[in-house]
Design a protein around this motif. Structure first.
Motif, PDB file in Angstrom:
ATOM      1  N   SER A   1      -5.820   1.156 -22.718  1.00  0.00           N
ATOM      2  CA  SER A   1      -4.973   1.922 -21.679  1.00  0.00           C
ATOM      3  C   SER A   1      -5.664   2.211 -20.276  1.00  0.00           C
ATOM      4  CB  SER A   1      -4.199   3.093 -22.287  1.00  0.00           C
ATOM      5  OG  SER A   1      -4.952   4.094 -22.401  1.00  0.00           O
ATOM      6  N   PRO A   2      -4.789   2.309 -19.126  1.00  0.00           N
ATOM      7  CA  PRO A   2      -5.333   2.888 -18.030  1.00  0.00           C
ATOM      8  C   PRO A   2      -5.747   4.113 -18.168  1.00  0.00           C
ATOM      9  CG  PRO A   2      -3.474   1.837 -17.603  1.00  0.00           C
ATOM     10  CD  PRO A   2      -3.474   1.871 -19.080  1.00  0.00           C
ATOM     11  N   ASP A   3      -6.739   4.742 -17.311  1.00  0.00           N
ATOM     12  CA  ASP A   3      -7.168   5.974 -17.527  1.00  0.00           C
ATOM     13  C   ASP A   3      -6.214   6.956 -16.808  1.00  0.00           C
ATOM     14  OD1 ASP A   3      -8.450   8.632 -16.854  1.00  0.00           O
ATOM     15  OD2 ASP A   3      -9.990   7.838 -15.698  1.00  0.00           O
ATOM     16  N   PRO A   4      -5.584   8.108 -17.370  1.00  0.00           N
ATOM     17  CA  PRO A   4      -4.431   8.773 -16.940  1.00  0.00           C
ATOM     18  C   PRO A   4      -4.870   9.833 -15.939  1.00  0.00           C
ATOM     19  CG  PRO A   4      -5.050   9.428 -19.141  1.00  0.00           C
ATOM     20  CD  PRO A   4      -5.653   8.013 -18.752  1.00  0.00           C
ATOM     21  N   MET A   5      -6.127   9.990 -15.933  1.00  0.00           N
ATOM     22  CA  MET A   5      -6.664  10.907 -14.792  1.00  0.00           C
ATOM     23  C   MET A   5      -6.908  10.215 -13.515  1.00  0.00           C
ATOM     24  SD  MET A   5      -6.825  13.876 -16.256  1.00  0.00           S
ATOM     25  CE  MET A   5      -5.101  13.377 -17.101  1.00  0.00           C
ATOM     26  N   ASP A   6      -6.781   8.900 -13.360  1.00  0.00           N
ATOM     27  CA  ASP A   6      -7.072   8.039 -12.142  1.00  0.00           C
ATOM     28  C   ASP A   6      -5.651   7.720 -11.689  1.00  0.00           C
ATOM     29  OD1 ASP A   6      -7.993   6.719 -10.228  1.00  0.00           O
ATOM     30  OD2 ASP A   6      -9.030   5.288 -11.485  1.00  0.00           O
ATOM     31  N   PRO A   7      -5.553   8.346 -10.233  1.00  0.00           N
ATOM     32  CA  PRO A   7      -4.256   7.984  -9.603  1.00  0.00           C
ATOM     33  C   PRO A   7      -4.077   6.441  -9.507  1.00  0.00           C
ATOM     34  CG  PRO A   7      -5.344   9.873  -8.582  1.00  0.00           C
ATOM     35  CD  PRO A   7      -6.170   9.383  -9.471  1.00  0.00           C
ATOM     36  N   ASN A   8      -5.282   5.826  -9.276  1.00  0.00           N
ATOM     37  CA  ASN A   8      -5.016   4.227  -9.079  1.00  0.00           C
ATOM     38  C   ASN A   8      -4.519   3.601 -10.416  1.00  0.00           C
ATOM     39  OD1 ASN A   8      -6.148   4.304  -6.617  1.00  0.00           O
ATOM     40  ND2 ASN A   8      -8.163   4.436  -7.247  1.00  0.00           N
ATOM     41  N   SER A   9      -4.273   4.335 -11.456  1.00  0.00           N
ATOM     42  CA  SER A   9      -3.788   3.763 -12.701  1.00  0.00           C
ATOM     43  C   SER A   9      -2.148   3.788 -12.716  1.00  0.00           C
ATOM     44  CB  SER A   9      -4.158   4.865 -13.697  1.00  0.00           C
ATOM     45  OG  SER A   9      -5.643   4.711 -13.987  1.00  0.00           O
ATOM     46  N   ALA A  10      -1.569   4.317 -11.516  1.00  0.00           N
ATOM     47  CA  ALA A  10      -0.137   4.368 -11.579  1.00  0.00           C
ATOM     48  C   ALA A  10       0.772   3.138 -11.828  1.00  0.00           C
ATOM     49  CB  ALA A  10       0.148   5.045 -10.146  1.00  0.00           C
ATOM     50  N   TYR A  11      -0.032   2.045 -11.419  1.00  0.00           N
ATOM     51  CA  TYR A  11       0.761   0.799 -11.585  1.00  0.00           C
ATOM     52  C   TYR A  11       0.558   0.169 -13.041  1.00  0.00           C
ATOM     53  CZ  TYR A  11       1.609  -4.179 -11.165  1.00  0.00           C
ATOM     54  OH  TYR A  11       2.024  -5.588 -11.366  1.00  0.00           O
ATOM     55  N   GLY A  12      -0.430   0.528 -13.624  1.00  0.00           N
ATOM     56  CA  GLY A  12      -0.641   0.077 -14.887  1.00  0.00           C
ATOM     57  C   GLY A  12       0.190   1.048 -15.848  1.00  0.00           C
ATOM     58  N   GLU A  13      -0.007   2.299 -15.659  1.00  0.00           N
ATOM     59  CA  GLU A  13       0.884   3.507 -16.502  1.00  0.00           C
ATOM     60  C   GLU A  13       2.321   2.999 -16.289  1.00  0.00           C
ATOM     61  OE1 GLU A  13      -0.010   5.148 -18.863  1.00  0.00           O
ATOM     62  OE2 GLU A  13      -2.224   5.857 -18.377  1.00  0.00           O
ATOM     63  N   GLY A  14       2.713   2.737 -14.970  1.00  0.00           N
ATOM     64  CA  GLY A  14       4.064   2.327 -14.830  1.00  0.00           C
ATOM     65  C   GLY A  14       4.608   1.341 -15.817  1.00  0.00           C
TER      66      GLY A  14
ATOM     67  N   PRO B   1       0.743  -1.269   0.004  1.00  0.00           N
ATOM     68  CA  PRO B   1      -0.106  -0.130  -0.026  1.00  0.00           C
ATOM     69  C   PRO B   1       1.074   1.293   0.034  1.00  0.00           C
ATOM     70  CG  PRO B   1       0.225  -1.058   2.215  1.00  0.00           C
ATOM     71  CD  PRO B   1       0.762  -1.793   1.312  1.00  0.00           C
ATOM     72  N   VAL B   2       1.159   1.841  -1.328  1.00  0.00           N
ATOM     73  CA  VAL B   2       2.191   2.766  -1.127  1.00  0.00           C
ATOM     74  C   VAL B   2       1.351   3.918  -1.981  1.00  0.00           C
ATOM     75  CG1 VAL B   2       4.400   1.517  -1.010  1.00  0.00           C
ATOM     76  CG2 VAL B   2       3.394   2.226  -3.466  1.00  0.00           C
ATOM     77  N   PRO B   3       1.712   5.257  -1.938  1.00  0.00           N
ATOM     78  CA  PRO B   3       1.082   6.108  -2.745  1.00  0.00           C
ATOM     79  C   PRO B   3       1.414   6.176  -4.293  1.00  0.00           C
ATOM     80  CG  PRO B   3       2.358   7.208  -0.802  1.00  0.00           C
ATOM     81  CD  PRO B   3       2.674   5.777  -0.964  1.00  0.00           C
ATOM     82  N   PRO B   4       0.514   6.476  -4.939  1.00  0.00           N
ATOM     83  CA  PRO B   4       0.603   6.413  -6.290  1.00  0.00           C
ATOM     84  C   PRO B   4       1.708   7.020  -6.942  1.00  0.00           C
ATOM     85  CG  PRO B   4      -1.739   6.941  -5.890  1.00  0.00           C
ATOM     86  CD  PRO B   4      -0.927   6.968  -4.819  1.00  0.00           C
ATOM     87  N   SER B   5       2.265   7.972  -6.513  1.00  0.00           N
ATOM     88  CA  SER B   5       3.213   8.860  -6.859  1.00  0.00           C
ATOM     89  C   SER B   5       4.428   7.844  -6.586  1.00  0.00           C
ATOM     90  CB  SER B   5       3.596  10.101  -6.269  1.00  0.00           C
ATOM     91  OG  SER B   5       3.423   9.896  -4.695  1.00  0.00           O
ATOM     92  N   GLU B   6       4.819   7.182  -5.612  1.00  0.00           N
ATOM     93  CA  GLU B   6       5.816   6.514  -5.145  1.00  0.00           C
ATOM     94  C   GLU B   6       5.972   5.207  -6.046  1.00  0.00           C
ATOM     95  OE1 GLU B   6       7.787   3.751  -1.479  1.00  0.00           O
ATOM     96  OE2 GLU B   6       6.339   5.406  -1.146  1.00  0.00           O
ATOM     97  N   MET B   7       4.474   4.520  -6.239  1.00  0.00           N
ATOM     98  CA  MET B   7       4.399   3.529  -7.064  1.00  0.00           C
ATOM     99  C   MET B   7       5.090   3.744  -8.397  1.00  0.00           C
ATOM    100  SD  MET B   7       1.073   1.110  -7.915  1.00  0.00           S
ATOM    101  CE  MET B   7       1.162   0.109  -6.307  1.00  0.00           C
ATOM    102  N   LEU B   8       4.771   4.673  -9.044  1.00  0.00           N
ATOM    103  CA  LEU B   8       5.081   5.172 -10.509  1.00  0.00           C
ATOM    104  C   LEU B   8       6.452   5.401 -10.501  1.00  0.00           C
ATOM    105  CD1 LEU B   8       3.921   5.805 -13.148  1.00  0.00           C
ATOM    106  CD2 LEU B   8       3.690   8.212 -12.520  1.00  0.00           C
ATOM    107  N   ASP B   9       6.862   6.073  -9.546  1.00  0.00           N
ATOM    108  CA  ASP B   9       8.407   6.300  -9.498  1.00  0.00           C
ATOM    109  C   ASP B   9       9.225   4.846  -9.460  1.00  0.00           C
ATOM    110  OD1 ASP B   9      10.758   8.437  -8.910  1.00  0.00           O
ATOM    111  OD2 ASP B   9      10.900   7.224  -7.270  1.00  0.00           O
ATOM    112  N   THR B  10       8.850   4.187  -8.515  1.00  0.00           N
ATOM    113  CA  THR B  10       9.576   2.735  -8.251  1.00  0.00           C
ATOM    114  C   THR B  10       9.796   2.039  -9.632  1.00  0.00           C
ATOM    115  OG1 THR B  10       8.959   2.825  -6.317  1.00  0.00           O
ATOM    116  CG2 THR B  10       9.711   0.709  -7.023  1.00  0.00           C
TER     117      THR B  10
END
Length: 344
Positions: free
Chosen positions: A167-180, A112-121
């Motif tokens: 593709s994932p919805d780029p406006m949804d922060p929960n898309s961080a994993y898929g977009e990453g 359970p990490v913030p979307p910003s951290e998930m995307l960065d990782t």
């Protein structure tokens, strides 16, 4: 502390990959995400193949805390062909020596990490691991991606193929994993074009087997946990469709894609045998003796049956990979292993 994986499962992996291991004879493999669900299966199946075939290969796993991992899986601490390199996937110091193969399985999907951290990782970790593979002369690279790259599966599409370009919805922060993971796949294609790295891509869906966390956000793990406690299996929403590949089959598929997959070409990894969450709960209950009830929790379940089910026809036709362990047997094998560990 956990027990080794069942010998039956390790023999299963080897019997369906035996000729492929010659590629790594005398070689050296680097694995990120080595301490997770996928990682343990890769490490133990490697050690078993290495010993059985006398390959003389070595594997180095990346971990932020190798000591904690050895406490959890002590039998691997005494495996001479496996060692660990301490570091974070975003900025680890490159270990010395050359490597023939790299598997990038490091991710944050279970944490359970913030979307910003998930995307960065995911993005920085993939970029750094690709740079490492190129710098140390690896010839083949496996990126463990995800079916999340497709975004929401269209309701009219029963099985999602690799050719679907949603593709994932780029406006949804929960898309961080898929977009990453989408960016990670692109980085692999760039590394192949610019450096000739044979970077293969496995788009992974849902799985079951020893080491799957029972208390995370995986429905099948939660259901097995409830049944092992002889408690009602709690179902929040029974309408969605999922499918589950047993972890021994998963290991067969991942090793095969690493050794034989074509670069810059994604392969779906998972079962194409769909099942509703409600039927999954019933299947777990029956597979484990039928002594527990299924308890719906939601008073207002979803009005539509969302799906997360891959088409694996391309993976089958290209690499002759198949779903070999039926779901009921997969549930029973998983439960038997967990019972050996003690109370759930």
């Amino acid at each position: 502390m956990t027990h080794p994986l069942p010998k039956k499962d390790l023999e299963h992996v080897l019997s369906h990959t035996r000729p492929l291991w010659e590629q790594v004879r005398g070689g050296r493999i680097f694995v990120t995400g080595a301490t997770g669900f996928f990682g343990v299966w890769l490490l133990e199946s490697f050690a078993f193949a290495n010993k059985s075939l006398d390959l003389g290969a070595k594997l180095v796993g990346l971990s932020r805390d190798p000591d904690a991992f050895y406490e959890k899986v002590p039998h691997l601490a005494h495996e001479g062909s496996i060692s660990f390199h301490r570091g974070d996937i975003r900025d680890f110091v490159f270990p010395q020596g050359s490597f023939t193969h790299v598997i990038h399985a490091g991710t944050t999907s279970s944490a359970p990490v913030p979307p910003s951290e998930m995307l960065d990782t995911i993005i920085r970790g993939t970029k750094h691991t690709l740079e490492f593979a190129v710098a140390l002369g690896a010839k083949r690279f496996l990126f463990v991606s995800s079916g999340a790259v497709y975004g929401k599966q269209p309701p009219e599409m029963t099985h999602i193929p690799e050719t679907y370009h949603g593709s994932p919805d780029p406006m949804d922060p929960n898309s961080a994993y898929g977009e990453g993971k989408r960016v990670g796949e692109l980085l692999c294609s760039i590394a192949h074009k610019e450096h000739g790295l044979q970077a293969t891509i496995a788009r992974c869906f849902a799985f079951v087997g020893p080491h799957l966390p029972l208390d995370a956000h995986f429905a099948i793990g939660n259901f097995i946990r409830d049944a092992m406690r002889v408690e009602p299996i709690k179902v929040r929403d029974g309408k969605p469709y999922r499918s589950y590949l047993y972890a021994a089959d998963l290991a067969v598929w991942l090793w095969t894609i690493l050794f034989q997959g074509k670069p810059s070409l994604p392969y779906n990894v998972g079962s194409d045998r769909e099942i509703t969450i409600d039927m999954l709960a019933q299947t777990v209950a029956l597979a484990l003796g039928g002594s527990v009830a299924v308890q719906p929790l939601s008073l207002s379940p979803s009005s539509h049956s969302c799906r997360y089910v891959p088409s694996v026809s391309f993976t089958h036709s290209s690499l002759d990979l198949n779903v070999l362990v039926p779901l009921v047997e997969a549930i029973q094998r998983t439960t038997a292993w967990y019972k050996e560990q003690g109370p759930a």
